[in-house]
Design a protein around this motif. Sequence first.
Motif, mmCIF file in Angstrom:
data_model
loop_
_atom_site.group_PDB
_atom_site.id
_atom_site.type_symbol
_atom_site.label_atom_id
_atom_site.label_comp_id
_atom_site.label_asym_id
_atom_site.label_seq_id
_atom_site.Cartn_x
_atom_site.Cartn_y
_atom_site.Cartn_z
ATOM 1 N N ILE A 5 0.828 -1.211 0.000
ATOM 2 C CA ILE A 5 0.000 0.000 0.000
ATOM 3 C C ILE A 5 0.863 1.262 0.000
ATOM 4 O O ILE A 5 0.509 2.259 -0.645
ATOM 5 N N ILE A 9 1.066 4.387 -2.648
ATOM 6 C CA ILE A 9 0.989 5.811 -2.290
ATOM 7 C C ILE A 9 2.178 6.556 -2.895
ATOM 8 O O ILE A 9 2.021 7.629 -3.482
ATOM 9 N N ILE A 14 -2.722 5.281 -5.292
ATOM 10 C CA ILE A 14 -3.858 5.499 -4.400
ATOM 11 C C ILE A 14 -3.637 6.834 -3.701
ATOM 12 O O ILE A 14 -2.495 7.256 -3.483
ATOM 13 N N PHE A 28 3.099 11.864 4.556
ATOM 14 C CA PHE A 28 1.660 12.057 4.363
ATOM 15 C C PHE A 28 0.934 11.791 5.673
ATOM 16 O O PHE A 28 1.492 11.216 6.616
ATOM 17 N N ILE A 31 -3.997 7.754 7.983
ATOM 18 C CA ILE A 31 -5.433 7.682 7.733
ATOM 19 C C ILE A 31 -6.228 7.480 9.030
ATOM 20 O O ILE A 31 -7.430 7.773 9.073
ATOM 21 N N ALA A 32 -5.589 6.985 10.073
ATOM 22 C CA ALA A 32 -6.261 6.734 11.360
ATOM 23 C C ALA A 32 -5.424 7.374 12.472
ATOM 24 O O ALA A 32 -4.739 6.675 13.227
ATOM 25 N N HIS A 38 -0.560 13.285 13.116
ATOM 26 C CA HIS A 38 -0.001 11.936 12.960
ATOM 27 C C HIS A 38 0.337 11.760 11.486
ATOM 28 O O HIS A 38 -0.552 11.626 10.640
ATOM 29 N N ASN A 86 7.493 0.869 14.181
ATOM 30 C CA ASN A 86 7.057 -0.447 14.612
ATOM 31 C C ASN A 86 7.792 -1.487 13.789
ATOM 32 O O ASN A 86 7.755 -1.463 12.552
ATOM 33 N N GLY A 92 3.367 -4.888 16.408
ATOM 34 C CA GLY A 92 2.125 -4.703 15.663
ATOM 35 C C GLY A 92 2.299 -4.037 14.321
ATOM 36 O O GLY A 92 1.380 -3.387 13.819
ATOM 37 N N GLN A 93 3.463 -4.200 13.709
ATOM 38 C CA GLN A 93 3.686 -3.600 12.381
ATOM 39 C C GLN A 93 2.696 -4.196 11.387
ATOM 40 O O GLN A 93 2.683 -5.406 11.162
ATOM 41 N N SER A 94 1.861 -3.328 10.822
ATOM 42 C CA SER A 94 0.813 -3.826 9.925
ATOM 43 C C SER A 94 1.176 -3.625 8.459
ATOM 44 O O SER A 94 0.698 -4.374 7.606
ATOM 45 N N VAL A 95 1.992 -2.616 8.149
ATOM 46 C CA VAL A 95 2.403 -2.382 6.759
ATOM 47 C C VAL A 95 3.886 -2.726 6.657
ATOM 48 O O VAL A 95 4.733 -2.133 7.341
ATOM 49 N N HIS A 101 6.466 6.788 12.075
ATOM 50 C CA HIS A 101 5.320 7.568 12.535
ATOM 51 C C HIS A 101 5.857 8.862 13.147
ATOM 52 O O HIS A 101 6.814 8.844 13.931
HETATM 53 P P1 AMP Z 1 2.186 0.195 11.478
HETATM 54 O O1 AMP Z 1 1.171 -0.430 12.380
HETATM 55 O O2 AMP Z 1 3.370 0.742 12.187
HETATM 56 O O3 AMP Z 1 2.551 -0.743 10.334
HETATM 57 O O4 AMP Z 1 1.481 1.475 10.844
HETATM 58 C C1 AMP Z 1 0.792 1.493 9.643
HETATM 59 C C2 AMP Z 1 0.050 2.795 9.630
HETATM 60 O O5 AMP Z 1 -0.377 3.028 8.306
HETATM 61 C C3 AMP Z 1 -1.206 2.824 10.513
HETATM 62 O O6 AMP Z 1 -1.077 3.878 11.471
HETATM 63 C C4 AMP Z 1 -2.342 3.068 9.525
HETATM 64 O O7 AMP Z 1 -3.352 3.905 10.040
HETATM 65 C C5 AMP Z 1 -1.603 3.703 8.359
HETATM 66 N N1 AMP Z 1 -2.229 3.546 7.068
HETATM 67 C C6 AMP Z 1 -2.653 2.401 6.485
HETATM 68 N N2 AMP Z 1 -3.160 2.645 5.264
HETATM 69 C C7 AMP Z 1 -3.029 3.974 5.054
HETATM 70 C C8 AMP Z 1 -3.359 4.849 3.967
HETATM 71 N N3 AMP Z 1 -3.934 4.395 2.836
HETATM 72 N N4 AMP Z 1 -3.104 6.167 4.089
HETATM 73 C C9 AMP Z 1 -2.521 6.639 5.223
HETATM 74 N N5 AMP Z 1 -2.182 5.861 6.267
HETATM 75 C C10 AMP Z 1 -2.434 4.555 6.196
#
Ligand code: AMP
Length: 112
Positions: A5, A9, A14, A28, A31-32, A38, A86, A92-95, A101
Amino acid sequence: MENCIFCKIVAGEIPSAKLYEDGEIVIFKDIAPLARIHLLCVPKEHFAYLSELDDDRAALLGRTLKKIADLAPSLGLAEGYRLVVNQGENAGQSVKHLHIHILGGETLPWEK
Ligand code: AMP
């Protein structure tokens, strides 16, 4: 990197609320948001983890930290900010594209 993702960007495939871009990084809005300000600072080169740093990437990260410090006042962060990376499952690294951050715009609680 396909299906990343943040690569999408970076490529403009996207939408995102970009505040800064140069040849190496983009900044940028998250989103949350978890704070009044943030932001996410993302290197354009795709790699997932700090554990993948080589000398070139380490130098890129150093330049990136200096850029964040230089840009901070123009991003509304003159009173201070927190940087968070993260790394991996426990954090909890999600991306899985390295990102910093940038949190601020208010007094931040210090939590685990
Ligand atoms: P992490 O949990 O450290 O991997 O953080 C991933 C961050 O990416 C989270 O804070 C999400 O809110 C943010 N995020 C995911 N998708 C998007 C997006 N399309 N635009 C902006 N932020 C995003």
